[in-house]
Design an enzyme around this catalytic site. Structure first.
Site, PDB file in Angstrom:
ATOM      1  N   SER A 137       0.825  -1.075  -0.355  1.00  0.00           N
ATOM      2  CA  SER A 137       0.305   0.727  -0.044  1.00  0.00           C
ATOM      3  C   SER A 137       1.329   0.940   0.586  1.00  0.00           C
ATOM      4  O   SER A 137       2.015   1.188   0.752  1.00  0.00           O
ATOM      5  CB  SER A 137      -0.787  -0.248   1.477  1.00  0.00           C
ATOM      6  OG  SER A 137      -1.222  -0.678   0.815  1.00  0.00           O
ATOM      7  N   HIS A 173      -5.062  -1.522  -4.157  1.00  0.00           N
ATOM      8  CA  HIS A 173      -3.477  -2.465  -4.343  1.00  0.00           C
ATOM      9  C   HIS A 173      -4.647  -2.229  -6.193  1.00  0.00           C
ATOM     10  O   HIS A 173      -5.893  -3.009  -6.303  1.00  0.00           O
ATOM     11  CB  HIS A 173      -4.406  -3.422  -4.047  1.00  0.00           C
ATOM     12  CG  HIS A 173      -2.911  -3.614  -3.075  1.00  0.00           C
ATOM     13  ND1 HIS A 173      -3.783  -3.333  -1.676  1.00  0.00           N
ATOM     14  CD2 HIS A 173      -2.538  -3.895  -2.423  1.00  0.00           C
ATOM     15  CE1 HIS A 173      -2.934  -3.575  -0.691  1.00  0.00           C
ATOM     16  NE2 HIS A 173      -2.246  -3.462  -0.650  1.00  0.00           N
ATOM     17  N   HIS A 202      -3.928 -11.349  -1.403  1.00  0.00           N
ATOM     18  CA  HIS A 202      -3.659 -11.490   0.509  1.00  0.00           C
ATOM     19  C   HIS A 202      -4.866 -13.120   0.176  1.00  0.00           C
ATOM     20  O   HIS A 202      -5.233 -13.201   0.304  1.00  0.00           O
ATOM     21  CB  HIS A 202      -4.159 -10.075   1.473  1.00  0.00           C
ATOM     22  CG  HIS A 202      -3.798  -9.076   0.773  1.00  0.00           C
ATOM     23  ND1 HIS A 202      -3.827  -8.100  -1.079  1.00  0.00           N
ATOM     24  CD2 HIS A 202      -2.588  -8.175   1.448  1.00  0.00           C
ATOM     25  CE1 HIS A 202      -2.774  -7.173   0.259  1.00  0.00           C
ATOM     26  NE2 HIS A 202      -2.447  -7.349   0.907  1.00  0.00           N
ATOM     27  N   TYR A 262      -6.797 -13.172   3.575  1.00  0.00           N
ATOM     28  CA  TYR A 262      -8.114 -12.170   3.589  1.00  0.00           C
ATOM     29  C   TYR A 262      -8.809 -12.350   2.189  1.00  0.00           C
ATOM     30  O   TYR A 262      -9.890 -11.899   2.787  1.00  0.00           O
ATOM     31  CB  TYR A 262      -7.588 -10.918   4.630  1.00  0.00           C
ATOM     32  CG  TYR A 262      -6.899  -9.661   3.666  1.00  0.00           C
ATOM     33  CD1 TYR A 262      -7.747  -8.991   3.036  1.00  0.00           C
ATOM     34  CD2 TYR A 262      -6.102  -8.758   4.065  1.00  0.00           C
ATOM     35  CE1 TYR A 262      -7.375  -7.913   1.950  1.00  0.00           C
ATOM     36  CE2 TYR A 262      -4.995  -7.804   3.028  1.00  0.00           C
ATOM     37  CZ  TYR A 262      -6.074  -7.858   2.722  1.00  0.00           C
ATOM     38  OH  TYR A 262      -5.497  -6.796   1.841  1.00  0.00           O
ATOM     39  N   GLU A 263      -8.580 -12.221   1.298  1.00  0.00           N
ATOM     40  CA  GLU A 263      -8.771 -12.363   0.242  1.00  0.00           C
ATOM     41  C   GLU A 263      -9.769 -13.591  -0.311  1.00  0.00           C
ATOM     42  O   GLU A 263     -10.373 -13.524  -1.106  1.00  0.00           O
ATOM     43  CB  GLU A 263      -8.059 -11.746  -0.964  1.00  0.00           C
ATOM     44  CG  GLU A 263      -8.182 -10.119  -1.269  1.00  0.00           C
ATOM     45  CD  GLU A 263      -6.708 -10.005  -1.990  1.00  0.00           C
ATOM     46  OE1 GLU A 263      -7.611  -9.099  -2.479  1.00  0.00           O
ATOM     47  OE2 GLU A 263      -6.188  -9.965  -2.597  1.00  0.00           O
ATOM     48  N   ALA A 295       2.431  -2.209   4.168  1.00  0.00           N
ATOM     49  CA  ALA A 295       2.254  -1.679   5.111  1.00  0.00           C
ATOM     50  C   ALA A 295       1.723  -1.923   6.162  1.00  0.00           C
ATOM     51  O   ALA A 295       1.404  -2.627   6.713  1.00  0.00           O
ATOM     52  CB  ALA A 295       0.472  -0.767   4.468  1.00  0.00           C
ATOM     53  N   MET A 330      -0.531  -8.364   7.471  1.00  0.00           N
ATOM     54  CA  MET A 330      -1.854  -8.586   6.878  1.00  0.00           C
ATOM     55  C   MET A 330      -1.073  -9.854   5.454  1.00  0.00           C
ATOM     56  O   MET A 330      -1.926  -9.813   4.725  1.00  0.00           O
ATOM     57  CB  MET A 330      -3.014  -8.697   6.707  1.00  0.00           C
ATOM     58  CG  MET A 330      -3.833  -7.639   7.758  1.00  0.00           C
ATOM     59  SD  MET A 330      -4.909  -7.044   6.754  1.00  0.00           S
ATOM     60  CE  MET A 330      -5.583  -5.916   8.501  1.00  0.00           C
ATOM     61  N   SER A 331       0.774  -9.233   5.696  1.00  0.00           N
ATOM     62  CA  SER A 331       0.659 -10.340   4.116  1.00  0.00           C
ATOM     63  C   SER A 331       2.622 -11.137   4.818  1.00  0.00           C
ATOM     64  O   SER A 331       2.439 -10.810   5.995  1.00  0.00           O
ATOM     65  CB  SER A 331       0.970  -9.562   3.194  1.00  0.00           C
ATOM     66  OG  SER A 331       2.369  -7.933   3.726  1.00  0.00           O
ATOM     67  N   ASN A 390       0.684   3.526  10.964  1.00  0.00           N
ATOM     68  CA  ASN A 390      -0.155   3.898  12.008  1.00  0.00           C
ATOM     69  C   ASN A 390       0.415   3.288  13.472  1.00  0.00           C
ATOM     70  O   ASN A 390       0.599   1.996  12.915  1.00  0.00           O
ATOM     71  CB  ASN A 390      -1.321   3.045  12.199  1.00  0.00           C
ATOM     72  CG  ASN A 390      -1.872   1.613  11.538  1.00  0.00           C
ATOM     73  OD1 ASN A 390      -1.489   1.727  10.728  1.00  0.00           O
ATOM     74  ND2 ASN A 390      -1.914   1.135  13.178  1.00  0.00           N
ATOM     75  N   HIS A 417      -8.208   1.902   8.081  1.00  0.00           N
ATOM     76  CA  HIS A 417      -8.255   2.326   6.260  1.00  0.00           C
ATOM     77  C   HIS A 417      -7.821   3.424   5.667  1.00  0.00           C
ATOM     78  O   HIS A 417      -6.789   3.277   5.004  1.00  0.00           O
ATOM     79  CB  HIS A 417      -8.956   1.822   5.171  1.00  0.00           C
ATOM     80  CG  HIS A 417      -8.129   0.969   3.961  1.00  0.00           C
ATOM     81  ND1 HIS A 417      -7.178   0.041   4.683  1.00  0.00           N
ATOM     82  CD2 HIS A 417      -8.450   1.018   2.895  1.00  0.00           C
ATOM     83  CE1 HIS A 417      -6.667  -0.476   3.638  1.00  0.00           C
ATOM     84  NE2 HIS A 417      -7.299   0.063   2.132  1.00  0.00           N
TER      85      HIS A 417
HETATM   86  N1  HPA Z   1      -2.329  -4.115  12.036  1.00  0.00           N
HETATM   87  C1  HPA Z   1      -2.313  -4.909  11.035  1.00  0.00           C
HETATM   88  N2  HPA Z   1      -2.207  -4.931  10.037  1.00  0.00           N
HETATM   89  C2  HPA Z   1      -2.022  -3.048   9.327  1.00  0.00           C
HETATM   90  C3  HPA Z   1      -2.152  -1.972  10.051  1.00  0.00           C
HETATM   91  C4  HPA Z   1      -2.126  -2.782  11.678  1.00  0.00           C
HETATM   92  O1  HPA Z   1      -2.399  -1.891  12.717  1.00  0.00           O
HETATM   93  N3  HPA Z   1      -1.250  -0.662   9.992  1.00  0.00           N
HETATM   94  C5  HPA Z   1      -1.343  -1.218   8.376  1.00  0.00           C
HETATM   95  N4  HPA Z   1      -1.373  -2.690   7.976  1.00  0.00           N
END
Ligand code: HPA
Length: 290
Positions: free
Chosen positions: A42, A73, A95, A97-98, A125, A223-224, A247, A258
């Protein structure tokens, strides 16, 4: 329905034939042999803007691949030259999660290797677990913790591609990590180094999970990346990685949206792009002169 493609298990033994079909589809469009592959997480999609002689193919146009669904993406594979270096870029990724099977999640990285790349850079990210990390912190991945509960090497192995019991004790190449830090110094971009924890998502973590992951030794969470790293090492590809912290982790401050993840990615993306372009020139030089 595309979810049929997504969820279908792909054991390692099936990878060679699938990769051969993917390579054939790409070779019909270009004969460029990439030295390096980069997975653009991202916010990093703009690295592809500098690509010369680019050939771009949408995921959905490649055999066995579904279209990308994650916002931010693009879902394209690009081949071309960056500052003269032949590269393959993944703009977006597949991913878990998809609903994608682990064996599908790792195919882009295996494909980069099958096309000729000996080095792959994985970017993502991530949320900060280390309390000193801020939105915009760039973390070179020193090591990872795979908490997805998945592994792309489960099932019958393809011995010609790699060893079932792949060693991960130096998964993240010390040579490439040093090259990233060198590139950061040369560009005046601050880089830290830490441990990436990979979960499935798509929820962000709870504050209790963030505290737990920190105590387990994590510096950033996302998540990757972890399954791709495993498959790459299986296939003998040298890897490096950078997490763009978008973050602080859940519970450290404000709620996570997001939107803010995309904004922080857009802010820090160009800084990371500069580091990666310098890294590419440094790392590819010996490859090209060899
Ligand atoms: N957690 C998981 N995945 C993320 C986060 C998070 O805080 N920020 C960006 N991708």
């Amino acid at each position: 329905m595309a979810d049929g493609i997504r969820g279908q298990p792909i054991p390692p033994i099936d990878q060679p034939a699938r990769l051969a079909a993917l390579v054939a589809a790409l070779r019909a469009r270009t004969d460029l042999v990439p030295a390096v592959g980069i997975v653009l997480g991202s916010g990093l999609g703009s690295l592809a803007d500098g690509l010369q002689d680019a050939v771009a193919i949408s995921f959905g146009d490649l055999p066995g691949w579904p279209p990308a669904t994650a916002p931010g993406h693009a879902g394209r594979l690009l081949l071309g030259r960056l500052d003269g270096v032949p590269v393959v870029l993944l703009q977006g990724r597949l991913h878990l999660y998809e609903g994608n099977a682990p064996g599908l999640v790792v195919q882009p990285v295996l494909l980069m290797g099958a096309l000729g790349a000996t080095v792959v850079v994985l970017t993502n990210a991530a949320g900060g677990l280390n309390p000193v990390y801020r939105a915009g912190t760039l973390m070179v991945i020193a090591d990872h913790i795979n908490l997805t509960g998945q592994n792309p090497l489960i099932g019958q192995n393809a011995g010609a591609m790699g060893e079932r019991f792949t060693d991960l004790s130096e998964a993240w190449s010390p040579r490439l990590r040093a090259a990233l830090h060198e590139a950061g110094r040369a560009e005046g971009v601050e880089l830290t180094e830490g441990v990436y924890v990979g979960l499935t998502g798509p929820t962000y973590e709870t504050p209790a999970e963030v505290r737990m992951l920190r105590r387990l030794g994590g510096d950033a969470v996302g998540m990757s990346t972890v399954l791709e790293a495993i498959a790459a090492r299986w296939a003998g590809i040298e890897i490096a990685g950078v997490s763009l912290v978008t973050n602080p982790g859940a519970g450290y401050g404000a709620l996570i949206t997001h939107e803010e993840v995309l904004v922080a990615g857009a802010e820090a993306g160009p800084r990371l792009a500069r580091v990666l372009r310098r890294f590419l020139r440094d790392v590819a030089r010996p490859v090209r002169e060899a």
